[in-house]
Motif scaffolding. Structure first.
Motif, PDB file in Angstrom:
ATOM      1  N   THR A   1       0.846  -1.187   0.000  1.00  0.00           N
ATOM      2  CA  THR A   1       0.000   0.000   0.000  1.00  0.00           C
ATOM      3  C   THR A   1       0.892   1.252   0.000  1.00  0.00           C
ATOM      4  O   THR A   1       2.074   1.173   0.359  1.00  0.00           O
ATOM      5  CB  THR A   1      -0.880   0.061   1.264  1.00  0.00           C
ATOM      6  N   PRO A   2       0.323   2.409  -0.379  1.00  0.00           N
ATOM      7  CA  PRO A   2       1.121   3.640  -0.325  1.00  0.00           C
ATOM      8  C   PRO A   2       1.719   3.863   1.075  1.00  0.00           C
ATOM      9  O   PRO A   2       2.885   4.261   1.194  1.00  0.00           O
ATOM     10  CB  PRO A   2       0.106   4.736  -0.675  1.00  0.00           C
ATOM     11  N   ASP A   3       0.962   3.584   2.115  1.00  0.00           N
ATOM     12  CA  ASP A   3       1.476   3.787   3.477  1.00  0.00           C
ATOM     13  C   ASP A   3       2.630   2.847   3.796  1.00  0.00           C
ATOM     14  O   ASP A   3       3.586   3.237   4.482  1.00  0.00           O
ATOM     15  CB  ASP A   3       0.360   3.611   4.514  1.00  0.00           C
ATOM     16  N   GLU A   4       2.536   1.613   3.330  1.00  0.00           N
ATOM     17  CA  GLU A   4       3.644   0.673   3.573  1.00  0.00           C
ATOM     18  C   GLU A   4       4.922   1.150   2.893  1.00  0.00           C
ATOM     19  O   GLU A   4       6.021   1.054   3.447  1.00  0.00           O
ATOM     20  CB  GLU A   4       3.267  -0.729   3.067  1.00  0.00           C
ATOM     21  N   ILE A   5       4.784   1.664   1.673  1.00  0.00           N
ATOM     22  CA  ILE A   5       5.977   2.145   0.966  1.00  0.00           C
ATOM     23  C   ILE A   5       6.529   3.394   1.645  1.00  0.00           C
ATOM     24  O   ILE A   5       7.740   3.545   1.813  1.00  0.00           O
ATOM     25  CB  ILE A   5       5.663   2.413  -0.521  1.00  0.00           C
ATOM     26  N   LYS A   6       5.623   4.265   2.092  1.00  0.00           N
ATOM     27  CA  LYS A   6       6.080   5.484   2.785  1.00  0.00           C
ATOM     28  C   LYS A   6       6.813   5.147   4.077  1.00  0.00           C
ATOM     29  O   LYS A   6       7.793   5.810   4.444  1.00  0.00           O
ATOM     30  CB  LYS A   6       4.895   6.403   3.074  1.00  0.00           C
ATOM     31  N   ALA A   7       6.350   4.120   4.777  1.00  0.00           N
ATOM     32  CA  ALA A   7       7.023   3.715   6.018  1.00  0.00           C
ATOM     33  C   ALA A   7       8.422   3.178   5.700  1.00  0.00           C
ATOM     34  O   ALA A   7       9.386   3.448   6.433  1.00  0.00           O
ATOM     35  CB  ALA A   7       6.187   2.657   6.745  1.00  0.00           C
TER      36      ALA A   7
END
Ligand SMILES: *Cc1c(COP(=O)(O)O)cnc(C)c1O
Length: 347
Positions: free
Chosen positions: A153-159
């Motif tokens: 997910t976008p959040d996983e990549i951002k993390a």
């Protein structure tokens, strides 16, 4: 020439989409400068920049192994290391090409659920050794969608980006099935790439339905320094470049790339639904793209093979892998599912 039935072994069993083929046919006529100085290549690169809504550097190469290897080589020196999931294509299916083209950069493997790595795993590996005798971690490589049919997910990549930024690592994305990830997440291409810290994306064309070709997209344009020389030395600079770039024009025009990817995903969803709950069949991962992984008893696998089905059992984490492509039809899925059902029936 006889044609085979549509198989589920890989999305590279499928042929070429009408849109990619029409653009190739149009590009076929007349003369154009070689090595990428042509109008098709300029237009395709512009369309990639429009798609990602940013001013990135774009190159077209023949295949994914070269795209990944050359992109990673441009992030690293030979004494560096690249962190990736233990099932990553760059580790398991590229015959050491990332190490070869980077003159020895070592690939370090991380475990992780559902084919994904996470910030804690990255930190653990980087902090384990910081002395001079260990290859210095320099890049993280993510596969989107993953080798086991899931999507970050976008959040996983951002993390992950937050971690790579704090550790001074570059972020590479193997997007052989990037289109399927975008279609599945329903997000904008930028939200899972440069807006989430990706420095360089290998954007797959072949598996989304071109005859051949991948785009290497540098959001961090400094990394693209002298990249054409890397391509040339690696035998990846196409002389008639227009035939690698034209299909991108065909696929990116009017959103064909996303339509075909959404269709492949929908076919995989149909297969997943047909196999779910079958006694003896165990679905292995949450299906988030165009592949279904299922554990089947050996006799059932043999029966399916005897019926002419081709599929891999050693890719990703094992189990039977069924990939859907742009041209998979609902009837194909239904015939396969019926054969799985009958192969599992006790007789
Ligand atoms: C198919 C694939 C590639 C590219 O492979 P080539 O055969 O070299 O074009 C890269 N990464 C993943 C995850 C793939 O599935």
């Amino acid at each position: 020439m006889s044609t085979q039935r549509r198989q589920f072994a890989s999305d590279n069993y499928a042929g070429c989409t009408p849109e990619a083929w029409a653009a190739m046919d149009e590009a076929r006529h007349g003369h154009a400068p070689g090595y990428g100085d042509d109008e098709w290549t300029a237009r395709a690169a512009d369309m990639v920049r429009e798609l990602f809504e940013t001013d990135c550097s774009v190159f077209f190469v023949f295949n994914g192994t070269a795209a990944n290897s050359l992109a990673l080589a441009s992030c690293c020196q030979s004494y560096h290391s690249i962190l990736c999931h233990e099932l990553a294509h760059v580790e398991t299916d590229e015959c050491g090409a990332p190490e070869f083209f980077s003159n020895g950069t070592k690939v370090l493997l991380l475990p992780g659920e559902n084919g994904k790595i996470d910030p804690a795993g990255i930190e653990r590996t980087v902090k384990k050794r910081t002395d001079l005798h260990f290859p210095k971690p320099r890049a993280v490589s993510l596969t989107q969608s993953t080798e086991v049919g899931t999507a970050y997910t976008p959040d996983e990549i951002k993390a992950i980006w937050a971690k790579t930024k704090s550790l001074g690592l570059k972020l590479h994305m193997d997007g052989a099935r990037f289109a399927n990830a975008v279609a599945s997440l329903g997000c904008s291409p930028k939200s899972i790439t440069w807006q989430a810290g990706v420095d360089v994306l290998c954007f797959g064309g072949t598996k989304q339905g071109m005859a051949a070709g991948e785009a290497v997209v540098f959001f961090n344009r400094e990394l693209a320094h002298e990249f054409e020389w890397r391509c040339k030395q690696a035998g990846q600079l196409a002389s008639k470049m227009r035939f690698l770039s034209a299909p991108w024009v065909g696929m990116l025009k009017d959103g064909a790339w996303l339509r075909h990817a959404a269709h492949a995903n929908a076919m995989a969803a149909r297969l997943e639904a047909a196999l779910a709950g079958l006694p003896g069949a165990k679905l292995l991962f949450p299906r988030q793209a165009n592949g279904v992984f299922v554990e089947l008893p050996l006799p059932a696998i043999e029966k399916l093979r005897a019926r002419g089905w081709k599929f891999y059992t050693f890719i990703g984490a094992g189990g039977c892998r069924f990939m859907c492509s742009w041209d998979t039809q609902p009837e194909d899925v239904d015939v396969l599912a019926a054969d799985v059902r009958s192969a599992l029936a006790v007789n």
